[in-house]
Design a protein around this motif. Structure first.
Motif, mmCIF file in Angstrom:
data_model
loop_
_atom_site.group_PDB
_atom_site.id
_atom_site.type_symbol
_atom_site.label_atom_id
_atom_site.label_comp_id
_atom_site.label_asym_id
_atom_site.label_seq_id
_atom_site.Cartn_x
_atom_site.Cartn_y
_atom_site.Cartn_z
ATOM 1 N N ARG A 266 5.827 -3.177 6.553
ATOM 2 C CA ARG A 266 5.326 -1.887 7.051
ATOM 3 C C ARG A 266 4.076 -2.018 7.904
ATOM 4 N NH1 ARG A 266 3.667 -0.765 1.172
ATOM 5 N NH2 ARG A 266 1.900 -2.168 1.030
ATOM 6 N N ASP A 267 3.334 -3.107 7.709
ATOM 7 C CA ASP A 267 2.066 -3.243 8.410
ATOM 8 C C ASP A 267 2.165 -4.115 9.660
ATOM 9 O OD1 ASP A 267 2.547 -5.496 6.933
ATOM 10 O OD2 ASP A 267 0.514 -5.705 6.171
ATOM 11 N N ARG B 120 6.685 4.879 11.235
ATOM 12 C CA ARG B 120 5.941 6.109 10.920
ATOM 13 C C ARG B 120 5.973 7.097 12.078
ATOM 14 N NH1 ARG B 120 0.027 4.769 9.694
ATOM 15 N NH2 ARG B 120 1.005 3.068 8.609
ATOM 16 N N PHE C 110 2.959 3.719 4.039
ATOM 17 C CA PHE C 110 2.614 2.910 5.201
ATOM 18 C C PHE C 110 1.190 2.364 5.145
ATOM 19 C CE2 PHE C 110 6.063 5.424 7.287
ATOM 20 C CZ PHE C 110 6.879 4.348 7.585
ATOM 21 N N ASP C 111 0.254 3.126 4.591
ATOM 22 C CA ASP C 111 -1.153 2.724 4.605
ATOM 23 C C ASP C 111 -1.608 1.975 3.358
ATOM 24 O OD1 ASP C 111 -1.551 3.877 7.119
ATOM 25 O OD2 ASP C 111 -1.862 5.847 6.221
ATOM 26 N N TRP D 29 6.645 1.381 1.257
ATOM 27 C CA TRP D 29 6.006 2.688 1.314
ATOM 28 C C TRP D 29 4.891 2.715 0.292
ATOM 29 C CZ3 TRP D 29 6.011 6.974 4.210
ATOM 30 C CH2 TRP D 29 5.459 8.123 3.660
ATOM 31 N N LEU E 55 -2.446 -0.928 0.672
ATOM 32 C CA LEU E 55 -2.969 -2.283 0.818
ATOM 33 C C LEU E 55 -2.223 -3.283 -0.055
ATOM 34 C CD1 LEU E 55 -6.787 -1.501 0.897
ATOM 35 C CD2 LEU E 55 -5.249 -1.926 2.819
ATOM 36 N N ARG F 226 5.826 -1.156 11.588
ATOM 37 C CA ARG F 226 4.731 -0.179 11.594
ATOM 38 C C ARG F 226 5.136 1.058 12.396
ATOM 39 N NH1 ARG F 226 -0.910 -2.330 13.545
ATOM 40 N NH2 ARG F 226 -0.278 -3.741 11.910
#
Length: 188
Positions: free
Chosen positions: A107-108, A115, A167-168, A165, A170, A112
Motif C-alpha cells: 500500500r505504501d 487510494r 493506507f496510512d 489497509w 505504519l 499507493r
C-alpha cells in the motif's frame, strides 16, 4: 571530545544520506530494468527477467490514466517480487481471461495510487504478450485477509487489485483493501 561530536555527526549524516540515496537509486534502476524487460517480453513473446538473478519477470502493466498511475506487474507474490512491483497471485487467471485476475502490492509503494482510484475509472492492463484489456472499477471493500469475498467461480472476466489497509498505517494489520473491476473492452 567536543571536536569529535561534529565530525561524528557529519560522518553519520553522510552515511545515512548515502544509504537513502542508494535505496532510491536502486529502486529507480529496478524500474528502468522492469520496463525494458516488459518491452522485450512483448517484442519477443517470451518471459524476460529484468536482471539475471531475478526470481520473477514482468507479466503485465497496469495503468489508470486519469491519475497518471502506471506499474509493471511481476509473476508471483514472493517477498522478492513485491519489493519491486505488484505481483500476479498464483492460481488466478491472466488479465482478460474468464475468471478473476488478482494482483497484489504494498500500500505504501506500488499500489499507493489505489487510494485515488474512483468508481468508474478505467484500468488498462497490457499483458506481456501484447494483449490489452480495459476494466472499469465498479466496487471496493475492506476485508479481513482471510475473507476476501472474491468469487473464484465467476464466469466473467474480472480484475482485483489488493493491498493492505488502512493506507496510512505504519504497521501491517489483518485488513485488506480490495478494488474490483469488470472487463469492458479488449484490444487484442
Amino acid at each position: 571530545m567536543p571536536r569529535f561530536f561534529p565530525v561524528a555527526l557529519t560522518l553519520i549524516g553522510t552515511l545515512l544520506f548515502g544509504d537513502g540515496a542508494y535505496i532510491h537509486a536502486k529502486a529507480w534502476l529496478a524500474q528502468v530494468l522492469l520496463e525494458r524487460a516488459f518491452d522485450r517480453s512483448i517484442t519477443t513473446g517470451a518471459a524476460v527477467k529484468p536482471w539475471s538473478w531475478a526470481d520473477t519477470w514482468p507479466v503485465a502493466r497496469i495503468e489508470v490514466k486519469r491519475i497518471g498511475a502506471s506499474v509493471i506487474v511481476l509473476e508471483g507474490t514472493s517477498g522478492q517480487a513485491l519489493a519491486f512491483g505488484p505481483g500476479h497471485v498464483h492460481q488466478t487467471v491472466d488479465a482478460g481471461e474468464r475468471g478473476i485476475a488478482v494482483y497484489a502490492a504494498h500500500r505504501d509503494t506500488h499500489f499507493r495510487f489505489l487510494r485515488n482510484v474512483a468508481m468508474g475509472d478505467v484500468i488498462d492492463v497490457t499483458r506481456s504478450d501484447g494483449k490489452r484489456f480495459q476494466y472499469r472499477a465498479d466496487s471496493s471493500a475492506v476485508v479481513r485477509f482471510d475473507e476476501s469475498g472474491i468469487d473464484a467461480a465467476t464466469q466473467n472476466a474480472e480484475l482485483v487489485l489488493a493491498t493492505c489497509w488502512p493506507f496510512d498505517a505504519l504497521a501491517s494489520g489483518p485488513e485488506r483493501y480490495i478494488l474490483h473491476a469488470t472487463l469492458i473492452e479488449t484490444g487484442e
